[in-house]
Design a protein around this motif. Structure first.
Motif, PDB file in Angstrom:
ATOM      1  N   ASN A  83       1.007   4.166  -2.847  1.00 51.54           N
ATOM      2  CA  ASN A  83       0.766   5.581  -2.522  1.00 51.54           C
ATOM      3  C   ASN A  83       1.944   6.439  -2.962  1.00 51.54           C
ATOM      4  OD1 ASN A  83      -1.753   5.152  -1.475  1.00 51.54           O
ATOM      5  ND2 ASN A  83      -1.031   4.909   0.624  1.00 51.54           N
ATOM      6  N   LYS A 109       0.835  -1.205   0.000  1.00 48.51           N
ATOM      7  CA  LYS A 109       0.000   0.000   0.000  1.00 48.51           C
ATOM      8  C   LYS A 109       0.867   1.252   0.000  1.00 48.51           C
ATOM      9  CE  LYS A 109      -4.428  -1.291   0.771  1.00 48.51           C
ATOM     10  NZ  LYS A 109      -5.630  -0.788   0.227  1.00 48.51           N
ATOM     11  N   GLN A 110       1.942   1.239   0.799  1.00 47.76           N
ATOM     12  CA  GLN A 110       2.838   2.396   0.860  1.00 47.76           C
ATOM     13  C   GLN A 110       3.501   2.624  -0.495  1.00 47.76           C
ATOM     14  OE1 GLN A 110       2.364   4.411   2.889  1.00 47.76           O
ATOM     15  NE2 GLN A 110       3.250   4.139   4.890  1.00 47.76           N
ATOM     16  N   LYS A 124       1.726   7.053  -6.671  1.00 49.00           N
ATOM     17  CA  LYS A 124       0.669   8.005  -7.014  1.00 49.00           C
ATOM     18  C   LYS A 124       1.137   9.441  -6.794  1.00 49.00           C
ATOM     19  CE  LYS A 124      -3.292   5.043  -6.165  1.00 49.00           C
ATOM     20  NZ  LYS A 124      -4.427   4.801  -5.301  1.00 49.00           N
TER      21      LYS A 124
END
Length: 179
Positions: free
Chosen positions: A175, A171-172, A178
């Motif tokens: 992110n 997830k990190q 992005k």
């Protein structure tokens, strides 16, 4: 073949008149004959926004890019063509995601969790980072209670905690990409 300025002006005026009368094909022929790419862009916009004929609009924008380089007209046409291409790509991506024959093996995208990790709901693909961290915290709390022997029904010791850390790391990374 080169045409006189007076003839070109007359063709542009006639094209504008036909365009206002909604004779788009007639206007297009006049604009093309006069090499008036601003008018052709107007026709392309008509096909794009009013008729929703994206293919015809893309063809006309591409013609403008190929033939017209004066006064930045090709830049506007290029920007419009790029936006259309992005829109078409988004639609195709959505269709491919919804297509059952294309997505026959949906499990490849999912992270397999151990069946003992009951704190994380089954729909883990949609879980937020907070849900995952809460589940990890609950597991840590259960493990601490087990080590202190305060619980009569201890959590099995073969629970795989690294799964949560792996989800958090992924997830990190997502992110960070992005941002």
């Amino acid at each position: 073949m080169e045409i006189k300025d007076s003839t070109r002006s007359a063709l542009v005026r006639k094209g504008n008149e036909l365009f206002n009368q909604k004779d788009i094909e007639g206007a297009y022929r006049c604009y093309l004959t006069a090499s008036y790419f601003g008018g052709i862009e107007k026709v392309a916009d008509y096909y794009n926004f009013e008729k929703k004929n994206i293919i015809k609009a893309m063809q006309l924008y591409k013609l403008i890019i190929k033939e017209y380089s004066n006064l930045g007209g090709n830049v506007r046409a290029k920007q419009k063509l790029d936006k259309l291409c992005e829109s078409v790509a988004k639609v195709l991506r959505k269709w491919l995601k919804e297509d059952e024959t294309f997505n026959q093996d949906k499990n490849k995208d999912k992270l397999e969790l151990d069946s003992k990790n009951t704190f994380l709901p089954n729909d883990y693909k949609k879980n937020s980072l907070e849900d995952i961290m809460k589940a990890k915290e609950q597991l840590d709390n259960k493990a601490n209670i087990v080590n202190d022997k305060k619980v009569s029904n201890p959590l099995p010791l073969n629970v795989k905690k690294p799964v949560f850390e792996q989800i958090y790391t992924n997830k990190q990374k997502a992110n960070d990409k992005k941002n």
